[in-house]
Write a protein that holds these residues in place. Structure first.
Motif, PDB file in Angstrom:
ATOM      1  N   SER A  53      -2.930   2.325  11.373  1.00  0.00           N
ATOM      2  CA  SER A  53      -4.188   1.459  11.457  1.00  0.00           C
ATOM      3  C   SER A  53      -5.172   1.988  10.438  1.00  0.00           C
ATOM      4  O   SER A  53      -6.137   1.337   9.997  1.00  0.00           O
ATOM      5  CB  SER A  53      -4.764   1.482  12.937  1.00  0.00           C
ATOM      6  OG  SER A  53      -3.562   1.009  13.685  1.00  0.00           O
ATOM      7  N   ALA A  54      -5.204   3.297  10.417  1.00  0.00           N
ATOM      8  CA  ALA A  54      -6.178   3.994   9.587  1.00  0.00           C
ATOM      9  C   ALA A  54      -5.855   3.585   7.975  1.00  0.00           C
ATOM     10  O   ALA A  54      -6.920   3.459   7.253  1.00  0.00           O
ATOM     11  CB  ALA A  54      -6.196   5.479   9.628  1.00  0.00           C
ATOM     12  N   ALA A  55      -4.730   3.754   7.719  1.00  0.00           N
ATOM     13  CA  ALA A  55      -4.254   3.139   6.209  1.00  0.00           C
ATOM     14  C   ALA A  55      -4.751   1.765   6.065  1.00  0.00           C
ATOM     15  O   ALA A  55      -5.403   1.602   4.916  1.00  0.00           O
ATOM     16  CB  ALA A  55      -2.890   3.531   6.107  1.00  0.00           C
ATOM     17  N   HIS A  84       3.432  -5.037  10.177  1.00  0.00           N
ATOM     18  CA  HIS A  84       2.570  -4.374   9.567  1.00  0.00           C
ATOM     19  C   HIS A  84       2.661  -3.354   8.582  1.00  0.00           C
ATOM     20  O   HIS A  84       2.252  -3.618   7.132  1.00  0.00           O
ATOM     21  CB  HIS A  84       1.593  -3.473  10.880  1.00  0.00           C
ATOM     22  CG  HIS A  84       0.750  -4.267  11.698  1.00  0.00           C
ATOM     23  ND1 HIS A  84       1.211  -4.581  12.932  1.00  0.00           N
ATOM     24  CD2 HIS A  84      -0.490  -4.716  11.473  1.00  0.00           C
ATOM     25  CE1 HIS A  84       0.232  -5.297  13.512  1.00  0.00           C
ATOM     26  NE2 HIS A  84      -0.815  -5.250  12.591  1.00  0.00           N
ATOM     27  N   GLU A  85       4.007  -2.983   8.642  1.00  0.00           N
ATOM     28  CA  GLU A  85       4.580  -1.931   7.445  1.00  0.00           C
ATOM     29  C   GLU A  85       4.911  -2.837   6.353  1.00  0.00           C
ATOM     30  O   GLU A  85       4.805  -2.463   5.217  1.00  0.00           O
ATOM     31  CB  GLU A  85       5.749  -1.122   8.155  1.00  0.00           C
ATOM     32  CG  GLU A  85       4.910  -0.004   8.896  1.00  0.00           C
ATOM     33  CD  GLU A  85       6.250   0.742   9.589  1.00  0.00           C
ATOM     34  OE1 GLU A  85       7.310   0.528   9.462  1.00  0.00           O
ATOM     35  OE2 GLU A  85       5.953   1.888  10.388  1.00  0.00           O
ATOM     36  N   VAL A  86       5.511  -3.951   6.684  1.00  0.00           N
ATOM     37  CA  VAL A  86       5.918  -5.003   5.391  1.00  0.00           C
ATOM     38  C   VAL A  86       4.701  -5.347   4.606  1.00  0.00           C
ATOM     39  O   VAL A  86       4.618  -5.382   3.391  1.00  0.00           O
ATOM     40  CB  VAL A  86       7.024  -5.917   6.004  1.00  0.00           C
ATOM     41  CG1 VAL A  86       7.071  -7.220   4.870  1.00  0.00           C
ATOM     42  CG2 VAL A  86       8.200  -5.400   6.300  1.00  0.00           C
ATOM     43  N   LEU A  87       3.688  -5.731   5.377  1.00  0.00           N
ATOM     44  CA  LEU A  87       2.571  -6.395   4.872  1.00  0.00           C
ATOM     45  C   LEU A  87       1.824  -5.275   4.064  1.00  0.00           C
ATOM     46  O   LEU A  87       1.455  -5.188   2.972  1.00  0.00           O
ATOM     47  CB  LEU A  87       1.579  -6.853   5.851  1.00  0.00           C
ATOM     48  CG  LEU A  87       2.214  -8.351   6.435  1.00  0.00           C
ATOM     49  CD1 LEU A  87       1.331  -8.674   7.452  1.00  0.00           C
ATOM     50  CD2 LEU A  87       2.406  -9.363   5.551  1.00  0.00           C
ATOM     51  N   SER A 119       3.844   6.728  11.407  1.00  0.00           N
ATOM     52  CA  SER A 119       4.727   6.218  10.468  1.00  0.00           C
ATOM     53  C   SER A 119       4.461   6.236   8.959  1.00  0.00           C
ATOM     54  O   SER A 119       5.163   5.752   8.262  1.00  0.00           O
ATOM     55  CB  SER A 119       5.300   4.989  10.976  1.00  0.00           C
ATOM     56  OG  SER A 119       4.289   4.159  10.889  1.00  0.00           O
ATOM     57  N   CYS A 120       3.181   6.353   8.747  1.00  0.00           N
ATOM     58  CA  CYS A 120       2.727   6.469   7.358  1.00  0.00           C
ATOM     59  C   CYS A 120       1.372   7.145   7.119  1.00  0.00           C
ATOM     60  O   CYS A 120       0.619   7.575   8.234  1.00  0.00           O
ATOM     61  CB  CYS A 120       2.357   4.876   7.002  1.00  0.00           C
ATOM     62  SG  CYS A 120       0.882   4.351   7.228  1.00  0.00           S
ATOM     63  N   CYS A 121       1.032   7.356   5.845  1.00  0.00           N
ATOM     64  CA  CYS A 121      -0.148   7.995   5.571  1.00  0.00           C
ATOM     65  C   CYS A 121      -0.347   7.745   3.958  1.00  0.00           C
ATOM     66  O   CYS A 121       0.459   7.097   3.330  1.00  0.00           O
ATOM     67  CB  CYS A 121      -0.139   9.667   5.477  1.00  0.00           C
ATOM     68  SG  CYS A 121       0.702  10.280   4.350  1.00  0.00           S
ATOM     69  N   LEU A 122      -1.649   7.564   3.648  1.00  0.00           N
ATOM     70  CA  LEU A 122      -2.208   7.382   2.189  1.00  0.00           C
ATOM     71  C   LEU A 122      -2.511   8.871   1.588  1.00  0.00           C
ATOM     72  O   LEU A 122      -3.201   9.415   2.278  1.00  0.00           O
ATOM     73  CB  LEU A 122      -3.434   6.696   2.265  1.00  0.00           C
ATOM     74  CG  LEU A 122      -3.235   5.216   2.621  1.00  0.00           C
ATOM     75  CD1 LEU A 122      -4.534   4.521   2.525  1.00  0.00           C
ATOM     76  CD2 LEU A 122      -2.324   4.357   1.778  1.00  0.00           C
ATOM     77  N   VAL A 123      -2.275   8.977   0.471  1.00  0.00           N
ATOM     78  CA  VAL A 123      -2.964  10.005  -0.335  1.00  0.00           C
ATOM     79  C   VAL A 123      -3.996   9.476  -1.541  1.00  0.00           C
ATOM     80  O   VAL A 123      -3.672   8.515  -2.045  1.00  0.00           O
ATOM     81  CB  VAL A 123      -1.958  10.997  -1.108  1.00  0.00           C
ATOM     82  CG1 VAL A 123      -2.528  11.885  -2.221  1.00  0.00           C
ATOM     83  CG2 VAL A 123      -0.785  11.411  -0.098  1.00  0.00           C
ATOM     84  N   GLN A 124      -5.318   9.999  -1.302  1.00  0.00           N
ATOM     85  CA  GLN A 124      -6.428   9.535  -1.950  1.00  0.00           C
ATOM     86  C   GLN A 124      -6.232   9.935  -3.371  1.00  0.00           C
ATOM     87  O   GLN A 124      -5.879  11.230  -3.384  1.00  0.00           O
ATOM     88  CB  GLN A 124      -7.573   9.811  -1.320  1.00  0.00           C
ATOM     89  CG  GLN A 124      -7.630   8.667   0.182  1.00  0.00           C
ATOM     90  CD  GLN A 124      -7.932   7.291   0.070  1.00  0.00           C
ATOM     91  OE1 GLN A 124      -6.798   6.882   0.324  1.00  0.00           O
ATOM     92  NE2 GLN A 124      -8.608   6.759  -0.605  1.00  0.00           N
TER      93      GLN A 124
END
Length: 163
Positions: A53-55, A84-87, A119-124
């Motif tokens: 959700s945050a990503a 959501h992950e596919v999108l 299940s996921c994260c973003l690196v800025q």
């Protein structure tokens, strides 16, 4: 003429074998440890966004600020999260954000020091008053890894180190 042609062919075959060896070495290299190193460094610099959700929220506002999206293997039976992950993955590709698939959400969460499994994260990206982003050594290695697999029909799944 035939000897030159054979030498050229042999040289070309050796170059192709060398490229395959380099690709194979990259596959077998400890890319999981490189991911861990990059995540820990980015986290210490407050550049990691954790959770699906945050990503999605960050990407909807400013996709140009993200460098990597790490996604763990989806759990069987959770079709809503899978959609959501596919999108998210498609959005990342469309916006030139490198997607790295990892083997386990629990290991990803432990590396990031999370109490819950994400299940996921973003690196800025880092924009240190420069026209281009500044990358760490580990991030440069990950960019090279991602570029090598950008056009692959199926992205490889990286095994993260145990934590």
């Amino acid at each position: 003429m035939v000897v030159e042609e054979n030498c050229s062919m042999h040289h070309l075959e050796r170059e192709l074998d060398l490229e395959l060896d380099i690709d194979l070495a990259m596959e077998c290299a400890p890319i999981g440890r490189t991911i861990k190193s990059a995540l820990l460094r980015a986290q210490s610099e407050a550049r990691v966004i954790v959770g699906l959700s945050a990503a999605i929220n960050v990407l909807s506002k400013s996709p140009e600020g993200s460098l990597f999206c790490l996604m763990a293997q989806p759990k069987d039976g959770d079709s809503a999260t899978h959609m959501h992950e596919v999108l998210l993955e498609a959005f990342c590709y469309e916006n030139d954000i490198y997607v790295i698939k990892v083997d386990d959400a629990t290991k990803l969460s432990r590396i990031l020091g999370q109490d819950s499994v994400e299940s996921c994260c973003l690196v800025q990206k880092v924009w240190a008053d420069a026209p281009e982003e500044q990358l760490t050594k580990a991030e440069n290695q990950l960019v090279d890894y991602c570029e090598a697999h950008w056009d692959a029909p199926q992205q490889p799944i990286v095994q993260l180190p145990a934590v």
